[in-house]
Design an enzyme around this catalytic site. Sequence first.
Site, PDB file in Angstrom:
ATOM      1  N   PHE A 187       0.867  -1.179   0.000  1.00  0.00           N
ATOM      2  CA  PHE A 187       0.000   0.000   0.000  1.00  0.00           C
ATOM      3  C   PHE A 187       0.905   1.230   0.000  1.00  0.00           C
ATOM      4  O   PHE A 187       1.750   1.371   0.876  1.00  0.00           O
ATOM      5  CB  PHE A 187      -0.891   0.001   1.247  1.00  0.00           C
ATOM      6  N   GLU A 188       0.673   2.129  -0.946  1.00  0.00           N
ATOM      7  CA  GLU A 188       1.621   3.220  -1.170  1.00  0.00           C
ATOM      8  C   GLU A 188       1.773   4.181   0.003  1.00  0.00           C
ATOM      9  O   GLU A 188       2.769   4.879   0.106  1.00  0.00           O
ATOM     10  CB  GLU A 188       1.230   3.989  -2.436  1.00  0.00           C
ATOM     11  N   CYS A 189       0.801   4.216   0.900  1.00  0.00           N
ATOM     12  CA  CYS A 189       0.925   5.083   2.076  1.00  0.00           C
ATOM     13  C   CYS A 189       2.063   4.645   2.990  1.00  0.00           C
ATOM     14  O   CYS A 189       2.492   5.406   3.851  1.00  0.00           O
ATOM     15  CB  CYS A 189      -0.390   5.132   2.847  1.00  0.00           C
TER      16      CYS A 189
END
Lengths: 250, 250, 307, 307
Positions: A49-51
């Site tokens: 997840f890019e976060c």
Amino acid sequence: MPFSTQELMIVAAAREIRDEEIVFVGMRLPITAYGVARLTHAPNAVGLFECGIARYVPAEGMLYTMADPPNQLGAAWTTGLIQIMGQLQRGRVDAGFIGGAEIDRLGNINTSYIGGFADPRVKLPGSGGAADIAAMAKRLIAIMNHERHRLVEKVDYVTSPGYLDGGTSRRDAGLSGGPAAVVTDRAILRPHGPDNELYLASVHPGHSIDEIREHTGWDLKLMPDIGETPPPTTRELAALHIIDKDGFWR
Amino acid sequence: MPFSTQELMIVAAAREIRDEEIVFVGMRLPITAYGVARLTHAPNAVGLFECGIARYVPAEGMLYTMADPPNQLGAAWTTGLIQIMGQLQRGRVDAGFIGGAEIDRLGNINTSYIGGFADPRVKLPGSGGAADIAAMAKRLIAIMNHERHRLVEKVDYVTSPGYLDGGTSRRDAGLSGGPAAVVTDRAILRPHGPDNELYLASVHPGHSIDEIREHTGWDLKLMPDIGETPPPTTRELAALHIIDKDGFWR
Amino acid sequence: MKDRLIPLGEAIAEHVRHGDSLVMGASLEPDIPFAATHEIIRQAKRDLDIVAPISDASSDMMIGAGCVAQITGAWCGNVSGGLGHNYRRAFEHGMPRSIKVNDHSNFSLGMALMAGAHGMPYAAMRSILGSDILRSNPAFRITENPFSAEAEPIVLVPPLIPDVAILSVQRADRYGNSHHWGNCGLMQEAALAAQRVILLADEIVDAAVIASDPGRVLFPGYLVTAVCHVPAACHPSPMTGCWRRDNAFFHDYHRQSRGREDFLAWLDEWVLGVPDHAAYRAKLGQQLDDLRIMGDAPSVAANYAAE
Amino acid sequence: MKDRLIPLGEAIAEHVRHGDSLVMGASLEPDIPFAATHEIIRQAKRDLDIVAPISDASSDMMIGAGCVAQITGAWCGNVSGGLGHNYRRAFEHGMPRSIKVNDHSNFSLGMALMAGAHGMPYAAMRSILGSDILRSNPAFRITENPFSAEAEPIVLVPPLIPDVAILSVQRADRYGNSHHWGNCGLMQEAALAAQRVILLADEIVDAAVIASDPGRVLFPGYLVTAVCHVPAACHPSPMTGCWRRDNAFFHDYHRQSRGREDFLAWLDEWVLGVPDHAAYRAKLGQQLDDLRIMGDAPSVAANYAAE
């Protein structure tokens, strides 16, 4: 066993994930597809997840965003965006899922401007991480609703590069990878030929080739080995029902 | 109050640190100087260690290296090299201390090769972080033993840039900052004039200008305001004795 | 998750190849995986390129044993003693073989590994401008900053992608997930850049211990090739919360490595004549026990509850 | 250490200036400092450049209130609802004022802040090759990789040095030292790059709590300009271990911001008509209490003992 269109899309997306792969999963359908894949044929897949989150086991509990507390608890790694997205550019990410407002015949996706950026009719939210995933993942899987104004001949703005102008243009731009599948609510399209044009590869049960071509904004050609999308197996549906406890996608 | 030469050097180095400054402190004399500065005139200084540590209060307990457990316990931040050294290149670091095998008339320091790198007589350990600190700290303070073969006309190899060839050469190389002081066991040298040549600025008690010039490998010139290094005050020595519990530097 | 726990000897045999570029530790002074150093020497690995900001006695031992062709690093010596005698013998006299040194500063090496970690084509920096490192190592390029109105020289640092990173941590599960604390130097960059990661864990713990704190994870378990359980693998270097530094051991090594013959005797006594790290620990005996950190200074907990 | 604890209103008044470039959060979906958003709107700050990978309702509110001249970011909308209505009104119709959008991807914005954080002249990357982001945002440059034997296009991203980073964390001491856990997006890069940092802490703790775990520190306290004690500053976004996401609140905002008049009514009700965040919390009442995470899933301790 009965299933909804969205359940079929989720299962079709899950089948695009192979075991031991590192996958950008995003929210909504893809994160559910990732859960199904792990419970069936890909028990060693990893979800990014890019976060700034990497997970083995999908989160328990309802997620509205990828950074909600259930997605942090028991994660494999909570870290920063650079550490997660850097793996994309490092060439470690096998597959990525993205959605989009528009996709074109050559797999280019627009989530930025309808009507071009100089004088747009509509300002969409923009790339987020989609441009990066489309550029850097080894395989891109797009998930869209199959409507004529969404599957267009040419997008106004390439937020996330597909095969650009076809031929060697993606490679000339410095990119490898590219779209491997477009999973819609009617069909699966796949790239074919020297231009990597999107062809009709698989027709979902209950849909016809004519209907699908009618809802596609270009002259959709057929894959030589075109077939029907296999309905979800009992095992796949069972896995999906474990993930989707509340029947949100039913 | 009696004091050793090394205690004088430590106190002289401590005086180079101003309050609220961010300082690369390194090991041995500088880390002790940092402790003295904090206990006297610079209670809000911050000490950085390139291995990935930032500290307010100096470590309690004996340190052989900057990463020994006492330097981790109670640190302000334990992190990576990039996060710490990035602050140098970001322009946040006010002062840095380094040692060296050789320094020359223009403040260039060699810790790499004696005899030039193509065919060296001696291979020294190399830069470590010294080249970065010399290039990027706003002020560099070098600490050396004052010997004729160490303070040379021109170093064989510039590991850590001082004023390079004098004039605008440091600025032309893309650097600001530069050596502000060289603290030796006999004196303090400081840059002067358009070339930033190192001049004799301060003579330690008990030493003479002639003796110092004799132990310097170039024709050492005198600062217009040359003076004697003030001996450690009672307060400075008291602080030093708090830091140096075991009397290592006495 | 795949079980990745194997003995250290096996991990080195399978995953370190002649000619590999190798990061050994990368947190600078602590957590140096000396146990892997010894095993590399025992297995007579050859032509290695040791990539390290600070290359302590670990590199010096491998150089003296003839394993090393190149050092890509910022500093090579003995932190306790100063110069590295094997390093100097190899560089100045080609004994036991000549080595090449690819000069870096700590930060340029960090930028190179960072670029490798994140797939950047290179890192642009300023930090070693003015240094002869730019002359003695031809890998760098000097150019003008295209974003600057005035002429502004900058340095371009090519990325480093080591074949193997060998890293020591306080605790790991058998699947490769781990916790590390204390300064971490370039450990994260090395793990994210490297093709393979060999993890030496002071303690093997239940997966739930690691999963209780995903923020303490420095690099993810799925990038780890092999996990080895080696208590005190870092000896004589320190490990936060586990082991103090054995300064006397570094000094002894420095003294005994001064001459080639004495070094070979040292190597026989402490590496070649010792079958594995368990025997090394047994040989150290009380000396090692005395270095074990017995105190307790626990971190205040972070709560990851979701409800 | 200097006492940096001041009220939020004072911190915004003193340290946020008209025309500033501003990072508000930077961990993407969680930990968004909405309390600071409200205060910026109340104090009618003008001509701001909002720098954000994901610019959620926080940006949309400031745009609607007329505080924003530019968005430098990868995505601007409402994560729960999709499009940001104020964003669209401003961009498409100049209402209440026109805004400029500096297009990025998440990774290009990350690289820009990373370059700013570490003083790099720029970041070289590949990740947005092929994207029209390179056409609509003239800040980037396309060039050839000088280290590649074959022609290989790459993208150069200029650094971003925000004037202010406003960041929310679970706990801080009054001197600016803090702990953050859960994903951190670009928080570290933003803090290290920015000229000033305003820290919103859910809880103010004794300095010893933070010092017990220097590895949980994301950015050092000495770079923090002001610390503000604002419980639930992130509402309606979530904060790991503290607050769940108030999805209904996001949806309500999305619905009520669809029309300009309704948005202004919403702004009166929730921001302009509320004197400060304590009053906002009181107004939320039970709704906020229900979001508080009551469970306990503590991290296993790390031992920092030195002896």
